[in-house]
Motif scaffolding. Structure first.
Motif, PDB file in Angstrom:
ATOM      1  N   UNK A  63       0.801  -1.224   0.000  1.00 14.12           N
ATOM      2  CA  UNK A  63       0.000   0.000   0.000  1.00 14.12           C
ATOM      3  C   UNK A  63       0.838   1.281   0.000  1.00 14.12           C
ATOM      4  N   UNK A  64       2.149   1.150   0.082  1.00  7.18           N
ATOM      5  CA  UNK A  64       3.029   2.298  -0.140  1.00  7.18           C
ATOM      6  C   UNK A  64       3.427   2.385  -1.619  1.00  7.18           C
ATOM      7  N   UNK A  79      -0.961  -0.302  -7.998  1.00  2.00           N
ATOM      8  CA  UNK A  79      -1.465  -1.430  -7.207  1.00  2.00           C
ATOM      9  C   UNK A  79      -2.925  -1.705  -7.558  1.00  2.00           C
ATOM     10  N   UNK A  80      -3.356  -2.895  -7.209  1.00  2.00           N
ATOM     11  CA  UNK A  80      -4.781  -3.209  -7.238  1.00  2.00           C
ATOM     12  C   UNK A  80      -5.375  -2.618  -5.965  1.00  2.00           C
ATOM     13  N   UNK A  81      -6.274  -1.656  -6.083  1.00  2.00           N
ATOM     14  CA  UNK A  81      -6.928  -1.117  -4.898  1.00  2.00           C
ATOM     15  C   UNK A  81      -8.236  -1.844  -4.635  1.00  2.00           C
ATOM     16  N   UNK A  82      -8.806  -2.432  -5.682  1.00  2.00           N
ATOM     17  CA  UNK A  82     -10.004  -3.264  -5.555  1.00  2.00           C
ATOM     18  C   UNK A  82      -9.863  -4.469  -6.474  1.00  2.00           C
ATOM     19  N   UNK A  97      -2.142   4.345  -8.971  1.00  2.00           N
ATOM     20  CA  UNK A  97      -0.748   4.571  -8.582  1.00  2.00           C
ATOM     21  C   UNK A  97      -0.732   5.162  -7.181  1.00  2.00           C
ATOM     22  N   UNK A  98       0.222   4.714  -6.379  1.00  2.00           N
ATOM     23  CA  UNK A  98       0.447   5.259  -5.041  1.00  2.00           C
ATOM     24  C   UNK A  98       1.695   6.128  -5.133  1.00  2.00           C
ATOM     25  N   UNK A  99       1.507   7.423  -4.940  1.00  2.00           N
ATOM     26  CA  UNK A  99       2.599   8.379  -5.108  1.00  2.00           C
ATOM     27  C   UNK A  99       2.931   8.999  -3.758  1.00  2.00           C
ATOM     28  N   UNK A 133      -2.205   7.533   7.259  1.00  2.00           N
ATOM     29  CA  UNK A 133      -2.130   6.497   6.229  1.00  2.00           C
ATOM     30  C   UNK A 133      -1.288   5.320   6.713  1.00  2.00           C
ATOM     31  N   UNK A 134      -0.101   5.620   7.230  1.00  2.00           N
ATOM     32  CA  UNK A 134       0.793   4.551   7.670  1.00  2.00           C
ATOM     33  C   UNK A 134       0.249   3.813   8.886  1.00  2.00           C
ATOM     34  N   UNK A 135      -0.438   4.504   9.783  1.00  2.00           N
ATOM     35  CA  UNK A 135      -1.081   3.814  10.905  1.00  2.00           C
ATOM     36  C   UNK A 135      -2.166   2.875  10.391  1.00  2.00           C
ATOM     37  N   UNK A 136      -2.924   3.326   9.420  1.00  2.00           N
ATOM     38  CA  UNK A 136      -4.015   2.499   8.889  1.00  2.00           C
ATOM     39  C   UNK A 136      -3.479   1.261   8.179  1.00  2.00           C
TER      40      UNK A 136
END
Length: 144
Positions: A63-64, A79-82, A97-99, A133-136
């Protein structure tokens, strides 16, 4: 800034992980977007990703956007988000994309790889504060 959360549920005896943006399931957000843009072949049909069904690697890395190319695109941060509502990413995924940004992370460049003519440029981007975000993502199940 948007707020990320995850709904973790059971899918055929495995864990399914569905992101939510500001308290609304991403699957509902993208279904509404597709319907409002006339994408009805089909609209929606998404569900959470199921780590037991696909090798995502460590979810905190995934997820990063640091897991490398997942096979459907040519961007390493994508990434695949769904997944499909059946749980398979090869069936009907939503990708993004995770930016990394100065303050956190941004999800952008959404696409449905099985319908390349669809334009998702007006969907998102979603911006997340780094700590939240990182905690989640750190709270996601680790044994997948």
């Amino acid at each position: 800034m948007n707020r990320l959360s995850f709904d973790v549920t059971d899918k055929e005896g495995a864990v399914a992980i569905t992101p939510s943006i500001d308290g609304v399931a991403l699957s509902a957000l993208v279904t509404d977007f597709e319907r409002s843009n006339g994408y009805s072949d089909p609209a929606g049909g998404y569900g959470g990703i199921v780590p037991a069904f696909f090798s995502y690697g460590p979810l905190e890395v995934y997820f990063r956007g640091q897991a490398g190319n997942q096979g459907e695109g040519d961007r390493d941060d994508e990434i695949y988000v769904l997944a499909c509502d059946c749980g398979e990413v090869g069936c009907w995924p939503l990708m993004a994309s995770v930016v990394p940004t100065e303050d956190g992370y941004r999800w952008e460049g959404f696409r449905q790889p099985h319908r390349p003519s669809r334009d998702y440029s007006a969907f998102g981007p979603f911006e997340f504060e780094r700590r939240q975000y990182e905690e989640e993502i750190g709270s996601l199940p680790r044994d997948e």
